[in-house]
Design a protein around this motif. Structure first.
Motif: not given
Length: 808
Positions: A546-569
């Protein structure tokens, strides 16, 4: 556990790693592929605008008039300010990227430790767990139900089972299970290294704002060509002036046509925005994301880790039926202790369970978002399952109903059950017998309610999307006063992906539970199909699609490395309350650039109009009994005209607060304001010039007085345009306007400055004409403003409050 070459599982020694690093076999790809300082300098100095100004500067200097070459300082300002701000933003981004980068766990001498990605060397053994991003290519040597998602590279949505001997690639991530792999490729040889390097660049491309400005500059360039040809012909062939004043007049006409500060201030506004967000521990991995988040009208928020804290507490272990409580506790403690990569739920259980029995494990089934359960088989002690009650038990089961009642109060409930088949059997989970309900408490983030209230006030719809039980998600949402929380939807009942029915459901509901990872992506896509600009926030591996498909992906710093890698913020401090500040920063950038664009283009329009009118007199003089008009201004005049009507005010306005939600149609709105405003300024200025010009036989004093009068008209009407752009007026804007007026009063009234700039307002009739023409121009501007205000346009969304200040 399936194991490959056991001799390699202890990993390299530190000495071996140092030797390989010395041989250049380290993963030397930089954490961010930001531009080098040399590239930044080159990019800011060698621009089209600087090239145009440099040519004109050389022409003026060839006449020996150093004073009229003051506009050359624009080259220094354009380059210097841009260089300083971009280097500052680069340092901020690079420093934050080091904090937020994925840090692999590598075995050195049999000891597992976390290291930076660039410290990985060829032959290292890297351990993997759920959510880990694979940073370099390698070959699997250990696998415990290891599943890897390669969709970021291949587009294949199904995860791949990885057994010893199979390959893993950088840029992919672990969905479930655990294992280890031996590094076979490092640095730029890795499969995804070039993609990752390119994705991290400090860039302004693919921005609606930038593309709009590029369209405006293209328009300006085409308009400048005929105007420039006319003024060159008039000054050099028709005006009858000597070469020096003719060239000075030509340059004075061409310089203000160039919107020299527009690109600079756009870059400056973005760079300042990045630095401001960096101070809030917000990593902007793709610069246009600052602009994009300002355009969102829907926020899809994952519950766990976003609205609630990741950490949980075991509130109760409730036995089912006549289960032996102590036996259940021992089995649960064994399951929790055996998990090599526990999630938040298992961590809460492990923290509450002391002295695990140390049973011998005979099989495992790692947790995955698809099946919503995990399990461990112990030799001689049974097969145990821990998972979601509504996924493992029939809906009419008494234990399932009890779990649903608990979940409805906002608690997280898992069922701990015994199975009749090994957990890694193909038929697992098999027939299960529930032994206890594991009741966990979730703590709502202290900043969640305030942040959600901000979005509601900004007319941004909220969709809470979670893999948890729908009733539990609804209870949490109700506690946060989310509209529609009373009717949560179980995602297992949702219409098929891509259907209008799914989009309709998303339009009418706000809270969704039991959402699978691919459903999160489908829901984002469905919202986008209805014209929404969607931001997705999340922290887990199940949020990646979902983060990858969204217009803007926002991940938490303590989240998984995969989530952080695809998020724009990435919110490095995990503060959900930072998000409104990101939105506000984007709105500030877009709104203020629109304001200053109006100022710069107004100048371009009146400069082009003056050049055409003056140039036309030269053409008409060849076919009619009309005296050609020389250009009224010197280069020094157009330089000081821009000081306080555009230059300094535009800089300050570009950094001002602005919370208006971004709208499409940037180019059209700017041109609708700038073209008529510039036409009025140019027409009023030319009228004054015609009324005061004494012909080719005028004395030097009369020429200076006529030019001064025309300049007064231009400045007064341009100041009114500035005031219009600055509305609504606040105290600091009033000070800015008053200061600008006083600056011109000083320039026109101090004798030494008058002589230096060749200004002479002492001819009172001329000055009266100048102010009269300016008054007419101001009236025309106000009439145009009223007419434009009555025309139907896209409904503006006005300020609905500022971003809430984060709590201490």
């Amino acid at each position: 556990m399936r194991t490959g070459d056991l001799e390699t599982t202890t990993g390299l020694t530190d000495a071996q790693a140092d030797a390989l690093r010395a041989e250049g076999k380290a993963n030397d790809v930089p954490a961010r592929a930001s531009r080098s300082t040399l590239d930044i300098v080159r990019g800011n100095v060698f621009t089209r605008i600087n090239a145009i100004l440099t040519v004109l500067l050389v022409i003026v200097l060839s006449t020996g008039s150093i004073v009229d070459a003051m506009f050359g300082l624009l080259i220094v300002a354009n380059s210097g300010i841009g260089i300083v701000q971009e280097i500052r933003a680069k340092r901020t981004l690079d420093a934050l990227a080091i904090v937020g980068q994925s840090r692999p766990i590598v075995r050195r001498g049999g000891v597992a430790r976390e290291i930076a990605p660039n410290e990985v060397v060829l032959g290292d053994i890297v351990e993997l767990g759920p959510g880990d991003q694979i940073v370099v290519d390698g070959e699997v040597v250990e696998s415990d139900s290891l599943d890897v998602d390669e969709s970021l590279l291949t587009g294949e949505s199904d995860s791949m089972d990885k057994t010893p001997g199979t390959q893993v690639f950088s840029g992919t991530y672990v969905v479930a299970g655990s294992g280890a792999y031996r590094v076979t490729k490092v640095g730029r040889e890795a499969y995804a290294a070039k993609l990752a390097e390119e994705a991290g660049k400090f860039t302004l491309v693919h921005s609606e704002l930038r593309s709009g400005i590029d369209r405006i500059l293209t328009f300006v360039t085409w308009v400048m060509i005929p105007a420039g040809v006319l003024i060159v012909y008039n000054q050099l062939f028709s005006s009858g002036q000597s070469i020096r004043p003719a060239l000075n007049g030509m340059v004075a006409a061409l310089v203000p046509m160039v919107p020299e500060g527009l690109v600079l201030l756009t870059s400056l506004a973005f760079a300042v925005g990045v630095v401001r967000l960096g101070k809030r521990q917000c990593l902007v991995q793709e610069l246009p994301a600052v602009e994009g988040l300002a355009r969102i009208d829907v926020v899809c928020a994952d519950k766990t880790g976003t609205l609630t804290e990741n950490a949980m507490v075991l509130a109760e272990l409730r036995p089912v039926g006549d289960s032996d409580v102590e036996a259940v506790r021992r089995a649960l403690a064994a399951v929790a202790a055996d998990d090599p990569r526990p999630n938040a739920s298992v961590l809460a259980v492990a923290a509450a369970m002391s002295d695990p029995p140390g049973w011998e494990k005979s099989g495992t089934a790692p947790f995955s978002s698809e099946k919503k359960w995990s399990g461990v088989s112990f030799a001689g002690h049974g097969h145990w399952i821990l998972g979601a009650p509504d996924m493992l038990l029939p809906a009419d089961d008494e234990t399932a109903r009890a779990a649903a009642d608990l979940a409805a109060s906002g608690l997280r409930v898992l069922v701990f059950a015994e199975s009749d088949v090994p957990v890694d059997d193909a038929s697992a989970p098999g027939r299960i017998t529930p032994r206890a309900l594991v009741v966990l408490e979730q703590k709502i983030r202290h900043d969640a309610a305030e942040t959600l209230a901000y979005f509601a006030g900004q007319h941004v719809d909220l969709k809470i999307i979670s893999g948890d039980n729908a009733a539990s998600v609804g209870a949490v949402a109700s506690g946060l006063d989310v509209a529609g929380a009373s009717s949560p939807v179980d995602a297992r009942t949702l219409p098929a992906a891509g259907s209008d029915a799914l989009a309709d459901t998303l339009d009418t509901h706000a809270v969704f539970g039991r959402v699978k990872p691919e459903q999160k992506r489908d829901m984002v896509t469905a919202l986008q199909s209805r014209g929404h600009t969607v931001a997705m926030t999340g922290d887990g591996v199940n949020d990646v699609l979902a983060l990858k498909s969204a217009d803007i992906g926002v991940a938490m710093g303590a989240g998984s490395p995969a989530a952080r890698s695809v998020a724009q913020i990435v919110l490095l401090d995990n503060a959900f309350s930072t998000l409104p500040h990101v939105v506000a920063e984007g709105r500030r950038v877009i709104g203020n650039i629109e304001r200053v664009s109006t100022l710069f283009l107004t100048k371009t329009v009146y400069s082009v109009l003056l050049a055409i009118l003056v140039g036309a007199s030269g053409v008409l003089s060849q076919i009619a009994a009309i005296e050609p008009l020389p250009y009224p201004f010197l280069p020094r005049h157009v330089t000081i005209a821009a000081w306080f009507t555009i230059g300094i005010p535009a800089f300050l306005l570009s950094l001002a607060p602005n919370n208006e939600r971004a709208r499409s149609g940037f180019v059209g709105r700017v041109l609708r304001k700038a073209v008529p405003a510039g036409a009025v300024v140019g027409a009023a200025t030319f009228t004054t010039y015609l009324a005061t010009y004494e012909g080719p036989n005028a004395s030097t004093d009369q020429v200076v007085q006529s030019s001064t009068s025309a300049l007064i008209t231009l400045i007064v009407v341009a100041m009114w345009v500035l005031m219009t752009v600055a509305r609504p007026l606040e105290w600091w804007k009033v000070i800015l306007l008053v200061g600008s007026v006083l600056g011109y009063v000083v320039l026109f009234t101090v004798p030494v400055l008058g002589r230096f700039f060749q200004l002479d307002p002492t001819n009172l009739p001329y000055t009266a004409i100048a102010f009269a023409s300016a008054a007419v121009g101001i009236v025309m501007l106000e009439v145009i403003r009223v007419v434009l205000a009555r025309r139907p346009t896209a409904a503006p969304i006005t300020d609905a409050g500022r971003a809430p200040a984060p709590r201490a």
